[in-house]
Scaffold this motif. Structure first.
Motif, short mmCIF file in Angstrom:
data_model
loop_
_atom_site.label_atom_id
_atom_site.label_comp_id
_atom_site.label_asym_id
_atom_site.label_seq_id
_atom_site.Cartn_x
_atom_site.Cartn_y
_atom_site.Cartn_z
N ASN A 171 42.66 53.19 44.43
CA ASN A 171 41.36 52.79 44.98
C ASN A 171 40.50 53.98 45.37
OD1 ASN A 171 42.71 50.39 44.80
ND2 ASN A 171 41.98 49.58 46.73
N PRO A 270 32.96 47.97 37.38
CA PRO A 270 33.91 47.16 36.58
C PRO A 270 35.36 47.55 36.78
CG PRO A 270 32.01 47.77 35.26
CD PRO A 270 31.87 48.50 36.55
N TYR A 271 35.63 48.83 37.06
CA TYR A 271 37.02 49.23 37.31
C TYR A 271 37.47 48.87 38.72
CZ TYR A 271 40.94 52.30 38.46
OH TYR A 271 42.14 52.78 38.90
N LYS A 273 36.21 46.68 40.98
CA LYS A 273 36.16 45.29 41.48
C LYS A 273 37.42 44.50 41.14
CE LYS A 273 33.76 43.22 37.51
NZ LYS A 273 32.53 42.53 37.08
N LYS A 274 38.25 45.03 40.24
CA LYS A 274 39.51 44.37 39.92
C LYS A 274 40.58 44.66 40.96
CE LYS A 274 38.59 44.98 34.97
NZ LYS A 274 39.09 45.59 33.70
N LEU A 275 40.35 45.64 41.82
CA LEU A 275 41.35 46.06 42.79
C LEU A 275 41.09 45.38 44.14
CD1 LEU A 275 41.31 49.89 41.99
CD2 LEU A 275 42.77 48.12 40.98
N ASP A 276 42.14 45.23 44.90
CA ASP A 276 42.05 44.61 46.23
C ASP A 276 41.89 45.68 47.30
OD1 ASP A 276 42.42 42.13 45.03
OD2 ASP A 276 44.61 42.26 45.20
N ASN A 301 30.53 45.12 46.62
CA ASN A 301 31.88 45.04 46.04
C ASN A 301 32.91 45.77 46.90
OD1 ASN A 301 31.54 43.87 43.06
ND2 ASN A 301 29.79 45.19 43.50
#
Length: 620
Positions: A171, A270-271, A273-276, A301
């Protein structure tokens, strides 16, 4: 005497180690005779006799040095101090320092001419102390970079530790732009002995292409973002490149706020926003790398910006520390291979070939370099000592001499202190007004509220929101200065000094309004619309005098317009269009002109003529 002494093989002269001789002397002190100690340790009787009789004053084996052992150690210590403080000494300076030391002590060395050692002295000196000194190629850094203090680094890590605590490495993203040049660089080659200027045939230029690279602390490398130097972007410039790579273009070839916003929208978000959890973008605080729109997009985001301390990216930015150097080395190899093959006849790298070469470069990138960069910069894992260890030792004070020094030590300190004082004088640079830095605490993340506070100080931020973030559709009006020297031949010779007049400067980023709208100046009552021709006042540097110029309204702004200037043909009423543009305030508009007439005569063909009476004005 030869430059490097080599003993004769089988000459019968044996060199004993200091420890071996020390053990024999210990036995003699315990009561053993010289003869028995010589037989026991295999050392000649005369060797032990000299050590016992002369003690510490015994001369070293071989030729004797000009400086004593203690004096050479003093020079070694001072050379290391100079290197740690950013002022390493070269061989010529070392020879001059030795000469000053010998002269100050009143000592004359006959083997030196005028007490100045030769080049062989430096070679032998480095060889004798090779365990502490080495000759290396250095790189230059600015004084502002050398001025980074431990207090700055500690303050940065205090903020950083609070922000990225318990945040996974995936992150944390570090981003930075670099340029890939068209020159593969120099290389050692085999040539005929005696050749003074060896050359090889290979086209190269000073052109370069800007690329934004970003990588996560776990080693993940994001797709590159390319910015060409061009006014338009063509499809062939985007084909055959790395997967998911993005392409854009600017007039200067460098990133601006529009390109950075597009990079955030199309690559970073885009990369991430897939992570928590919380996500962070770490980079420098250039205004071209940040805008209010970028912060809003990221805040939606759960992405935050963290700025590095000013002038410290060579210590705190992972991409600079461990990623870009191997990247540039690989790029030069790829470029050289291409120029020897398909590109041997190309004057420079065509833009439609650049994506293919960039793809080869991205395939060779290694994740371990990224991980090593984050570790060296103390970000992941968090360790500020990794950065502090790269700063000069804080326990050394070059302005104070050591206590209880002998006369030779004082002499060495004196000549080194004089050298350092001459190098460090006038070190403090003159204060300059800059508007390229965002005043944010290094290591602390940024929110929109922080931006509003900063905007009220000394930083101009981008407050316009783009409805279409596409890089191919964004437009930016950038004012240009009129080159007074270039247009000097068109000015009246009876006027004042030309160099005192220039088109007024305006903000770097202008907010465009609709091209069909018109505005009414409350002060002058002159209606301004796009395409109108105006007589405007251009003030000199002192703002006490001005000249009249004719310009065409190109873009309307909030409090003025961007105009394209015309130049008057001397001693005529004819004008020609130029490419010079600049921002003009509403208050500087003097008169609105009617539409010009295009001259069709042979002498003044394609020139503009106005029906308005300009005889009472001196228009340039």
């Amino acid at each position: 005497m030869p430059r490097k002494y080599k003993p004769i093989v089988g000459g019968g002269y044996k060199k004993h180690s200091p420890d071996h001789i020390k053990n024999a002397l210990s036995d003699i002190e315990s009561g053993i005779s010289l003869r028995k100690a010589a037989e026991k340790h295999g050392i000649h009787y005369s060797v032990l006799y000299r050590h016992v009789k002369r003690g510490p004053d015994i001369k070293h084996q071989g030729g004797q040095t000009a400086l004593s052992f203690e004096e050479e150690n003093l020079f070694v210590d001072r050379l290391k101090i100079c290197s740690e403080w950013g002022y390493p000494i070269d061989s010529t300076t070392l020879r001059l320092l030795v000469k000053d030391f010998l002269d100050s002590r009143g000592k004359e060395v006959k083997r030196f001419k005028n007490n100045l050692p030769g080049r062989d002295f430096v070679v032998s000196f480095i060889r004798r102390h090779k365990d502490q000194l080495a000759v290396r190629m250095c790189q230059n850094i600015k004084r502002s970079r050398a001025g980074v203090t431990p207090e700055t680094i500690n303050s940065y890590f205090d903020e950083l530790s609070n922000e990225i605590e318990n945040v996974p490495p995936s992150n944390i993203i570090n981003y930075d732009e670099t340029n890939l040049t068209d020159d593969p660089g120099k290389r050692k080659i085999i040539t005929r002995r005696g050749t003074k200027y060896p050359e090889r045939i290979m086209n190269s230029s000073k052109a370069s292409t800007s690329v934004m690279f970003a990588a996560a602390a776990d080693g993940t490398i994001l797709p590159p973002y390319v910015v060409y130097k061009a006014l338009h972007l063509y499809q062939t410039w985007t084909e055959g490149g790395p997967k998911h790579a993005r392409y854009n273009r600017t007039k200067s070839g460098w990133f601006d706020s529009f390109c950075f916003e597009d990079w955030v929208l199309t690559v970073a978000i885009p990369y991430l926003k897939k992570l928590d959890g919380k996500k962070f973008l770490i980079g420098d605080n250039l205004s071209s790398h940040l805008s209010l729109e970028s912060v809003k997009l990221c805040q939606d985001n759960d992405i935050r910006f963290i700025f590095l301390p000013a002038n410290s990216t060579h210590l705190t930015q992972p991409l600079d520390v461990a990623f870009f150097r191997p990247l540039k080395t690989t790029w030069r190899q790829i470029l050289e291979e291409w120029k020897k093959g398909p590109g041997r006849n190309e004057a420079t790298v065509p833009k439609d070939k650049f994506p293919l070469l960039l793809k080869k470069l991205c395939v060779s990138l290694k994740e371990k370099n990224v991980i090593a960069g984050f570790r060296k910069c103390g970000i992941v894992p968090l360790n500020r000592n990794n950065v502090l260890s790269m700063l000069p030792g804080t326990g050394i004070d070059q302005n104070q001499a050591m206590i209880n020094l002998e006369e030779s030590t004082n002499a060495v300190d004196k000549i080194f202190k004089e050298l350092l004082q001459s190098l460090r004088q006038d070190q403090t640079p003159k204060p300059k007004k800059k508007r390229t830095k965002v005043k944010v605490q290094p290591g602390r993340s940024v929110t929109v509220d922080d931006f509003e506070e900063v905007d009220g100080e000394n930083v101009t931020l981008h407050t316009s929101l783009h409805s279409d973030p596409s890089p191919c559709t964004s437009k930016q009006a950038k004012p240009m200065k009129i080159n007074a020297k270039k247009n000097r031949k068109f000015l009246d010779s009876s006027s004042e000094d030309d160099c005192a007049y220039s088109v007024q400067d305006s903000d770097d980023d202008l907010i465009l309004i609709s091209s069909n709208s018109s505005d009414q100046d409350e002060n002058t009552g002159i209606s301004i619309s796009q395409g109108d021709y105006m007589v405007v006042k251009i003030y000199g540097k002192t703002k006490t005098s001005f000249r009249y110029y004719v310009c065409k309204v190109s873009y309307l702004m909030d409090n003025g317009f961007v105009g394209t200037f015309l130049k008057r043909v001397p001693q005529t009423k004819k004008f020609t269009m130029t490419e010079e543009e600049s921002f003009v305030s509403k208050n500087d508009v003097f008169r609105k002109l009617s539409s010009p007439v295009l001259n069709s005569g042979a002498r003044f063909k394609d020139m503009l003529c106005f029906e308005d009476d300009l005889t009472d004005l001196t228009v340039y």
